[in-house]
Scaffold this motif. Structure first.
Motif, short mmCIF file in Angstrom:
data_model
loop_
_atom_site.label_atom_id
_atom_site.label_comp_id
_atom_site.label_asym_id
_atom_site.label_seq_id
_atom_site.Cartn_x
_atom_site.Cartn_y
_atom_site.Cartn_z
N ARG A 187 0.83 -1.21 0.00
CA ARG A 187 0.00 0.00 0.00
C ARG A 187 0.87 1.25 0.00
NH1 ARG A 187 -3.18 -2.89 3.67
NH2 ARG A 187 -2.37 -1.71 5.45
N HIS A 193 1.05 5.15 -2.14
CA HIS A 193 0.75 6.37 -1.38
C HIS A 193 2.05 7.15 -1.17
CE1 HIS A 193 -2.77 3.85 -0.51
NE2 HIS A 193 -3.41 4.98 -0.29
N ASN A 205 4.38 10.49 -1.06
CA ASN A 205 4.28 11.92 -0.77
C ASN A 205 5.63 12.57 -1.10
OD1 ASN A 205 3.86 14.47 0.22
ND2 ASN A 205 2.89 13.79 2.13
#
Length: 290
Positions: free
Chosen positions: A263, A267, A269
């Motif tokens: 996951r 995700h 950043n």
């Protein structure tokens, strides 16, 4: 879209009609545990289709078939989805016979003919090239993979395919990430969808969300005629094996960490990393109070 519910409905409807689904599943177990495993893998493949828009503009796929558990599982799941009308793509299975000593040449063509799958067996003696070029004690994997991929691209073009479809799974993706992290000094892994350097073929990995352990159980239940890889499998101490052992140890001590890591790869950043090429740190500043 509730993919989990749709897969369950599709399976139940299909099995009510035929009892087995695709002919490949004629001798498959009828147990509850196997049906749950099959549904989970189908759901994960469809999730990858949706997340990475794998079906966009696709009409024909070349499915790489090595004779290992992962590629057998990939082909079976794609055929299952195709049979259910959920994969409107023509499939061609392809095995690259790399000239390994004692390779059982009859196994794959006999199996593919038996289950009625269009296929192509391509012979290229990359084994001799790898043995000649790689120094004693070094690992074969990198050169072997490049030679194999180049030949599969060529076959895909010759067969008029839009994509080369490979059986890499969750563990392959995580192992590659940590190999790049520890040995390459970069954050990168295997993408689920990739355009090749020439820009004329997609490379797709529909098993990106599938666990290796699930694929092993699926292969055992389906009794696929597994062909071991004597070229790579005969080597100990590969970097990938070290990453595999590390991940297995983490999973034993903290169950569920592999899914969490996977996951994390979706995700990202950039503002919380250290790459100014990905994020414009120079634009950051405190607003002028005046």
């Amino acid at each position: 879209m509730n993919i989990a519910a749709n897969i369950a409905d599709d399976l139940e409807a299909g099995e009510a009609d035929s009892g087995i689904g695709h002919a490949l599943f004629a001798d498959a177990p009828r147990s509850v545990s196997f049906n749950k495993l099959r549904k989970r893998l189908l759901r994960q493949v469809r999730q990858a289709f949706d997340d990475f828009d794998m079906l966009k503009g696709q009409k024909r796929w070349l499915v790489g078939l090595s004779g290992g558990k992962d590629s057998y599982g990939l082909l079976a799941l794609l055929l299952d989805l195709q049979w259910r009308g959920l994969l409107p793509v023509e499939l061609i299975a392809c095995n690259l016979d790399q000239g390994q000593p004692n390779f059982p040449k009859h196994v794959l063509p006999n199996y593919l003919t038996k289950i009625g799958v269009r296929h192509r067996i391509e012979y290229r003696d990359t084994y001799s090239i790898v043995k000649e070029k790689v120094p004693e004690g070094a690992t074969y994997c990198s050169l072997c993979s490049r030679l194999r991929r180049g030949n599969l691209y060529r076959v895909a073009r010759e067969e008029g395919c839009d994509a080369l479809v490979l059986g890499h799974h969750r563990e392959d993706i995580l192992e590659t990430f940590f190999m790049n992290f520890f040995h390459g000094g970069r954050l990168a892994s295997m993408p689920a969808k990739l355009l090749n350097d020439e820009g004329d073929l997609m490379v797709l990995r529909p098993l990106a969300y599938a666990a290796e352990d699930d694929l092993a159980k699926f292969a055992a239940a389906m009794q696929f005629p597994i062909i071991p890889c004597d070229l790579c499998g005969s080597q100990d101490g590969l970097q990938r094996n070290a990453m595999k052992d590390m991940l297995a140890d983490i999973e034993r001590r903290m169950p569920g960490r592999k899914d969490t890591m996977l996951r994390a790869l979706s995700h990202v950043n950039p503002s919380h990393l250290l790459d100014p090429k990905l994020f414009d740190f120079s634009s950051l500043g405190v607003a002028d109070p005046s």
